[in-house]
Write a protein that holds these residues in place. Structure first.
Motif, PDB file in Angstrom:
ATOM      1  N   VAL A  42       1.148  -1.278  -0.022  1.00  0.00           N
ATOM      2  CA  VAL A  42       0.015   0.131   0.110  1.00  0.00           C
ATOM      3  C   VAL A  42       0.801   1.266   0.048  1.00  0.00           C
ATOM      4  N   CYS A  43       0.734   2.201  -0.804  1.00  0.00           N
ATOM      5  CA  CYS A  43       1.660   3.210  -1.189  1.00  0.00           C
ATOM      6  C   CYS A  43       0.939   4.665  -1.326  1.00  0.00           C
ATOM      7  N   TRP A  44       1.608   5.560  -0.680  1.00  0.00           N
ATOM      8  CA  TRP A  44       0.942   6.715  -0.593  1.00  0.00           C
ATOM      9  C   TRP A  44       2.278   7.856  -0.700  1.00  0.00           C
ATOM     10  N   GLY A  45       2.195   8.720  -1.864  1.00  0.00           N
ATOM     11  CA  GLY A  45       3.149   9.840  -1.992  1.00  0.00           C
ATOM     12  C   GLY A  45       4.087   9.338  -3.237  1.00  0.00           C
ATOM     13  N   ILE A  46       5.327   9.450  -2.786  1.00  0.00           N
ATOM     14  CA  ILE A  46       6.381   9.536  -3.872  1.00  0.00           C
ATOM     15  C   ILE A  46       6.123   8.205  -4.693  1.00  0.00           C
ATOM     16  N   LEU A  47       6.332   7.126  -4.057  1.00  0.00           N
ATOM     17  CA  LEU A  47       6.108   5.724  -4.581  1.00  0.00           C
ATOM     18  C   LEU A  47       4.767   5.483  -5.507  1.00  0.00           C
ATOM     19  N   MET A  77       2.747  15.676   1.229  1.00  0.00           N
ATOM     20  CA  MET A  77       1.270  15.656   1.579  1.00  0.00           C
ATOM     21  C   MET A  77       1.060  15.725   2.865  1.00  0.00           C
ATOM     22  N   LYS A  78      -0.160  15.990   3.488  1.00  0.00           N
ATOM     23  CA  LYS A  78      -0.570  16.096   5.040  1.00  0.00           C
ATOM     24  C   LYS A  78      -1.346  14.946   5.190  1.00  0.00           C
ATOM     25  N   GLY A  79      -1.426  14.632   6.323  1.00  0.00           N
ATOM     26  CA  GLY A  79      -2.171  13.452   6.807  1.00  0.00           C
ATOM     27  C   GLY A  79      -1.467  12.917   8.231  1.00  0.00           C
ATOM     28  N   LYS A  80      -2.263  11.579   8.626  1.00  0.00           N
ATOM     29  CA  LYS A  80      -1.865  11.016   9.764  1.00  0.00           C
ATOM     30  C   LYS A  80      -1.633   9.559   9.416  1.00  0.00           C
ATOM     31  N   LEU A  81      -0.798   9.010  10.134  1.00  0.00           N
ATOM     32  CA  LEU A  81      -0.566   7.417  10.002  1.00  0.00           C
ATOM     33  C   LEU A  81      -0.592   6.999  11.422  1.00  0.00           C
ATOM     34  N   ARG A 103      -3.620   2.606   9.813  1.00  0.00           N
ATOM     35  CA  ARG A 103      -4.413   3.356   9.275  1.00  0.00           C
ATOM     36  C   ARG A 103      -3.782   4.593   8.670  1.00  0.00           C
ATOM     37  N   LEU A 104      -4.301   4.861   7.396  1.00  0.00           N
ATOM     38  CA  LEU A 104      -3.875   5.824   6.786  1.00  0.00           C
ATOM     39  C   LEU A 104      -4.854   6.849   6.433  1.00  0.00           C
ATOM     40  N   GLU A 105      -4.821   8.119   6.697  1.00  0.00           N
ATOM     41  CA  GLU A 105      -5.818   9.327   6.884  1.00  0.00           C
ATOM     42  C   GLU A 105      -5.217  10.729   6.010  1.00  0.00           C
ATOM     43  N   PRO A 106      -5.058  10.517   4.646  1.00  0.00           N
ATOM     44  CA  PRO A 106      -4.788  11.714   4.030  1.00  0.00           C
ATOM     45  C   PRO A 106      -5.694  12.823   4.092  1.00  0.00           C
ATOM     46  N   ASP A 107      -4.910  13.933   3.808  1.00  0.00           N
ATOM     47  CA  ASP A 107      -5.818  15.267   4.086  1.00  0.00           C
ATOM     48  C   ASP A 107      -6.438  15.367   2.374  1.00  0.00           C
ATOM     49  N   VAL A 108      -7.458  15.038   2.491  1.00  0.00           N
ATOM     50  CA  VAL A 108      -8.379  14.817   1.330  1.00  0.00           C
ATOM     51  C   VAL A 108      -8.638  16.138   0.447  1.00  0.00           C
ATOM     52  N   SER A 109      -8.412  17.001   1.060  1.00  0.00           N
ATOM     53  CA  SER A 109      -8.549  18.549   0.461  1.00  0.00           C
ATOM     54  C   SER A 109      -7.334  18.872  -0.597  1.00  0.00           C
ATOM     55  N   LYS A 167     -12.445   3.878  16.807  1.00  0.00           N
ATOM     56  CA  LYS A 167     -11.640   4.796  17.147  1.00  0.00           C
ATOM     57  C   LYS A 167     -10.047   4.012  17.413  1.00  0.00           C
ATOM     58  N   ILE A 168      -9.196   4.765  17.093  1.00  0.00           N
ATOM     59  CA  ILE A 168      -7.531   4.046  17.348  1.00  0.00           C
ATOM     60  C   ILE A 168      -7.419   3.899  18.805  1.00  0.00           C
ATOM     61  N   PRO A 169      -7.077   2.706  19.002  1.00  0.00           N
ATOM     62  CA  PRO A 169      -6.563   2.409  20.585  1.00  0.00           C
ATOM     63  C   PRO A 169      -5.338   3.175  20.855  1.00  0.00           C
ATOM     64  N   SER A 170      -5.468   3.423  22.445  1.00  0.00           N
ATOM     65  CA  SER A 170      -4.351   4.288  22.924  1.00  0.00           C
ATOM     66  C   SER A 170      -3.118   3.572  22.764  1.00  0.00           C
ATOM     67  N   SER A 171      -3.074   2.270  22.556  1.00  0.00           N
ATOM     68  CA  SER A 171      -1.800   1.428  22.477  1.00  0.00           C
ATOM     69  C   SER A 171      -1.142   1.607  21.365  1.00  0.00           C
ATOM     70  N   TRP A 172      -1.950   2.031  20.145  1.00  0.00           N
ATOM     71  CA  TRP A 172      -1.279   2.451  18.876  1.00  0.00           C
ATOM     72  C   TRP A 172      -0.448   3.316  18.673  1.00  0.00           C
ATOM     73  N   CYS A 173       0.178   3.526  17.928  1.00  0.00           N
ATOM     74  CA  CYS A 173       1.171   4.836  17.639  1.00  0.00           C
ATOM     75  C   CYS A 173       0.747   5.680  16.542  1.00  0.00           C
ATOM     76  N   SER A 174       0.634   6.951  16.571  1.00  0.00           N
ATOM     77  CA  SER A 174       0.469   7.790  15.571  1.00  0.00           C
ATOM     78  C   SER A 174       1.301   8.841  15.131  1.00  0.00           C
ATOM     79  N   ILE A 175       1.343   9.169  13.870  1.00  0.00           N
ATOM     80  CA  ILE A 175       2.210  10.269  13.279  1.00  0.00           C
ATOM     81  C   ILE A 175       1.456  11.160  12.369  1.00  0.00           C
ATOM     82  N   GLU A 176       1.451  12.483  12.828  1.00  0.00           N
ATOM     83  CA  GLU A 176       0.599  13.424  12.073  1.00  0.00           C
ATOM     84  C   GLU A 176       1.310  14.503  11.645  1.00  0.00           C
ATOM     85  N   GLY A 177       1.151  14.961  10.572  1.00  0.00           N
ATOM     86  CA  GLY A 177       1.979  16.174   9.870  1.00  0.00           C
ATOM     87  C   GLY A 177       2.132  15.955   8.574  1.00  0.00           C
TER      88      GLY A 177
END
Length: 555
Positions: free
Chosen positions: A303-308, A340-344, A511-517, A431-441
């Protein structure tokens, strides 16, 4: 059959001279010996692991041992009819090239003539006995429980994409695949795909799919993606997904083929792909469930998002270049460096291990503080405490396993998709569990792969198998050109230390949440373009099957 031995007399041509030889079959190979007076010496030894098939032919005028390197040459087809009956053994060994440190498969046909019986019927029976004996060892029995087992009869459903990649799939099928299937005694039903999604529709709607021993694709990863999603769309998906896949590189990417050949321990060549398709055994392969919107698709590669993903999609107009199109487009993307902007978000694969380690550390911490005395009563109390602590730890681990990893498929709920438990019970709308890691930006690229290769010539990692049970994520907020070039040259991998701009995660779900705008960005699944909306993916260990050689011993 594997412990039995066959010994018979045949005629064999050595240096253009027909000679009486003794041929011996055992569980490891075939030995051809020439008797000279009171002594004998080996003329030829064939490893059973190199044999792809055996045929019986009559009407042989001249017997030869042919080393065929270009195309397929049959040394016995056009001969005049006579009373000779021959056993033809087709071998496809790896032969080391002279003066070069590489090996390549070359076809060998060993022709043994049965002429030592007065009646031609007895000569035929001799050849039939040998054909069955060799085939039973090489390909296995049709029914192992039979008192007199017969060799396994195999039929492949074959999909050829005539326009895939640079358009060479049809030629590959006709010249490099079909002749070898015939030698191996494998029947084939050929489907030439006529439109995008043809393979998926055919597999989904076929009523007699289970008569096939394997589904073979002569194409790129797109056809494999269609076949897997077609299998998972059937009412009997739980059984259908177990039909083994066989892959022949005929497209641009051919990532699954690269992963299969890598795990088989053979060179990444067309000839080896054909050999693995014939001699491979069903091997578990991970499949990733991808939820997006109201639909579900199944991924085996990435599953690819961005350059690749941009490299994959924007290079479509250069399909005629084959794999080179990816390199050309990568150079272009490297200088554009889109952001791109989004959340992983993701669930680490080693979380279960950390739970186990933490529970063991807690027990050790408590036991170190216990008073150690010489009185038996005190020691008995300590022993009982440790026993209860171990029981408690075992329950914690079992609970963690039941909650964190649920790979077993659940019953089918509807005819569209097989509904399976997600990791942590989390789906796209949960909802994403608290045990998961998230990176946003900001991100330059995110790639999640469940295979060692995303193309035949592009290896993503070493320490991965077809059924490793995890997804490897590569993500970057903006790789330097140096790091990006190192990655494209396969000198930046998870096994190495992370660079300052490219990072790797081993996960069970993400979970991949891109900025759909935003506009101008892509998301691809197995190289196929999907909507630019949030998606949720989780691994399902060993769900599918693919033909692969047993892993080589690393002695």
């Amino acid at each position: 059959m594997s412990d039995s031995v066959l010994v018979d007399q045949f005629k064999y041509t050595i240096n253009k001279v027909s000679t009486d030889v003794q041929v011996t079959l055992n569980s490891t190979g075939i030995t051809i010996s020439e008797a000279t007076g009171l002594y004998s010496h080996n003329v030829e030894h064939v490893q059973l692991s190199d044999i792809i098939g055996v045929q019986i032919r009559g009407g042989v005028k001249e017997l030869v041992l042919s080393d065929v390197k270009d195309g397929v040459k049959d040394p016995v087809t056009d001969a005049d009819s006579n009373d000779e009956v021959s056993l033809v053994i087709h071998c496809y060994p790896l032969v080391k090239r002279r003066f070069r440190d590489i090996s390549r498969r070359c076809l060998k046909q060993i022709v043994l003539s049965a002429v030592h019986h007065d009646a031609i019927g007895d000569n035929i029976k001799q050849c039939v006995k040998w054909k069955q004996g060799i085939s039973l060892i090489v390909h296995g029995p049709e029914n192992p429980d039979d008192a007199n087992p017969k060799p396994k009869q195999r039929t492949f459903l074959v999909f050829v994409n005539p326009v895939g990649g640079s358009g060479v799939a049809e030629r590959i099928w006709q010249n490099s695949v079909k002749p070898f299937l015939d030698m191996a005694g494998i029947e084939s039903d050929l489907i030439r795909t006529k439109y995008s999604g043809h393979a998926r529709d055919y597999v989904k709607d076929s009523g007699d799919l289970h008569k096939y021993s394997s589904i073979l694709t002569v194409s790129g990863d797109g056809s494999v993606h269609e076949v897997i999603n077609g299998l998972m769309s059937r009412d009997d998906a739980a059984e259908a997904i177990k039909i083994p896949l066989a892959v022949i590189p005929g497209g641009s990417g051919n990532g699954l083929c690269g992963a299969v050949l890598h795990q088989s321990g053979v060179p990444l060549t067309l000839e080896d792909a054909v050999f693995v398709a014939i001699r491979g055994v069903p091997t578990p392969m991970d499949v990733v469930k991808v939820e997006q919107g109201e639909g579900v698709m199944w991924s085996f590669l990435s599953v690819c998002w961005g350059i690749l993903s941009a490299i994959d999609i924007e290079s479509e107009k250069m399909r005629w270049m084959g794999e080179t199109r990816f390199t050309m487009q990568a150079i272009k993307q490297m200088w554009r460096n889109p952001i791109m902007k989004g959340k992983l978000s993701f669930a680490h694969f080693d979380r279960l291990k950390s739970v186990k380690d933490q529970s063991q550390m807690a027990i050790k911490s408590v036991t170190e503080k216990l008073p150690i005395a010489k009185e038996p009563g005190v020691m008995t109390g300590v022993s009982n405490f440790l026993k209860k602590a171990e029981e408690c730890t075992s329950k914690i681990q079992e609970s963690a396993e039941s909650k964190l990893v649920k790979f077993a498929p659940s019953p089918i709920v509807d005819s569209m998709q097989k509904v399976m438990d997600n990791v942590d019970g989390v789906g796209l709308n949960d909802k994403i569990p608290s045990s998961w890691c998230s990176i946003e930006g900001e991100f330059a690229t995110v790639m999640a792969f469940s295979s060692t290769h995303i193309a035949l010539g592009f290896q993503t990692t070493e320490n991965m198998k077809l059924d490793s049970g995890f997804i490897q994520i590569m993500h970057s907020k903006g790789p330097s050109k140096r790091d990006f070039i190192r990655y494209l040259n396969q000198k930046c991998k998870p096994e190495d230390n992370e660079t300052s701009t490219i990072h790797f995660e081993k996960v069970r779900a993400f979970r991949l949440e891109p900025d759909v705008s935003e506009e101008g960005s892509y998301i691809t699944v197995d190289g196929e373009l999907v909507p630019y909306t949030p998606l949720h993916a989780c691994i399902h260990k060993g769900l599918a099957r693919v033909l692969c050689l047993p892993a080589p011993d690393k002695a």
